[in-house]
Design an enzyme around this catalytic site. Structure first.
Site, PDB file in Angstrom:
ATOM      1  N   SER A  43       0.826  -1.210   0.000  1.00 23.86           N
ATOM      2  CA  SER A  43       0.000   0.000   0.000  1.00 23.86           C
ATOM      3  C   SER A  43       0.854   1.252   0.000  1.00 23.86           C
ATOM      4  O   SER A  43       0.341   2.354  -0.228  1.00 23.86           O
ATOM      5  CB  SER A  43      -0.940   0.003   1.212  1.00 23.86           C
ATOM      6  OG  SER A  43      -0.243  -0.309   2.406  1.00 23.86           O
ATOM      7  N   GLU A 179      -9.711  -9.559   3.728  1.00 21.94           N
ATOM      8  CA  GLU A 179      -9.991  -8.159   3.391  1.00 21.94           C
ATOM      9  C   GLU A 179     -11.309  -8.004   2.657  1.00 21.94           C
ATOM     10  O   GLU A 179     -11.563  -8.682   1.649  1.00 21.94           O
ATOM     11  CB  GLU A 179      -8.854  -7.573   2.538  1.00 21.94           C
ATOM     12  CG  GLU A 179      -9.082  -6.115   2.178  1.00 21.94           C
ATOM     13  CD  GLU A 179      -7.878  -5.445   1.549  1.00 21.94           C
ATOM     14  OE1 GLU A 179      -7.996  -4.262   1.159  1.00 21.94           O
ATOM     15  OE2 GLU A 179      -6.811  -6.092   1.447  1.00 21.94           O
TER      16      GLU A 179
END
Length: 269
Positions: A43, A179
């Site tokens: 990320s 997720e």
């Protein structure tokens, strides 16, 4: 010091905390707060490197950032997120890339965005002494295929997640990130496997939770619907930078206390 064995033992007992960090100062803060796991996430592509996705992140970038985090961490388990196409294409290359994170960057484990193609790889990595955190549900490296939408919303796809979770647990993964999946799916996965699940947008019944540090401290422009902001660091930084600008423009900084005068150097000629 948090270990892989200690984390496995936490399954079903006490909540596991996990946050991302991409640099030494942030890692030091996260570690001092007592967070169990620091994920050096890909990320960073979005949060730190200015990309629109995680796809451009390279092995070298991940290795450099992981090493910085590891140098500032005393207690938390440091997990390196393996970038897009650094694994799953060729087994030898996958093993080498993952091994470098432990050998050269001092990571404690690696995370793989998982699927049917990573079951055998997970088993082989564990055999070689490389702890693996699996990751199912929304896997951002597949953004070109699935976007950022919630996963496991049909019986077929939910069962696939459950089956893959079991397969990766059997292959030796020490934990599993879930997720952006329905909370009731995450609950069933958590109950079905003996390794801890760590949720992000997967409800309250996982064994732990993970968020991106930028979302937590208020540095993100947009916070995902499954995240929460616990501070406003961006506002504080904007205030401080603005105050610095004003002080310089008003010739208030640097003041006398910020400068040093050497009396014998008043007249150079």
């Amino acid at each position: 010091m948090v270990t892989v064995r200690a984390l496995r033992a936490k399954a079903g007992t006490e909540p596991i905390t996990m946050l991302t960090a991409y640099d030494a100062p942030t890692a030091g803060i996260v570690d001092a707060a007592g967070i169990d796991i620091i994920l050096v996430g890909d990320s960073m592509g979005n949060t730190s490197l200015g990309h629109e996705s995680t796809l451009p992140v390279t092995v070298e970038e991940m290795k450099s950032r992981t090493a910085a985090v590891a140098r500032a961490t005393d207690d938390a388990l440091v997990v390196a997120d393996m970038p897009f196409l650094s694994f799953g294409v060729d087994e030898a290359a996958s093993i080498e890339n993952c091994g470098r994170m432990l050998k050269e960057a001092d990571a404690d484990a690696v995370k793989l965005e998982s699927g049917p193609h990573t079951v055998d790889l997970t088993e082989r990595l564990v055999q070689l002494g490389i702890p693996v955190m699996a990751h199912l549900g929304l896997t951002p490296q597949r953004v070109k295929e699935v976007g950022y939408s919630r996963q496991g919303t049909s019986k077929e796809s939910a069962r696939e997640i459950l089956d893959l979770a079991k397969a990766h647990a059997d292959a030796g993964a020490f934990s599993l990130v879930l997720e952006h999946v329905p909370a009731n799916v995450a609950t069933q996965v958590t109950e079905a496997i003996d390794i801890p699940t760590i949720g992000i947008g997967a409800g309250p019944d996982c064994d732990g939770q993970v968020l991106v540090i930028d979302d937590v401290v208020g540095m993100s422009d947009r916070v995902p619907p499954f995240a929460a902001q616990f501070g406003d660091v961006k506002a504080e930084m904007e205030k401080a930078v603005g105050a610095y600008r004003d002080a310089v423009e008003a010739r208030e900084f640097p003041a006398d206390e910020h400068s040093h005068v050497e009396d014998e150097l008043d007249e150079l000629y």
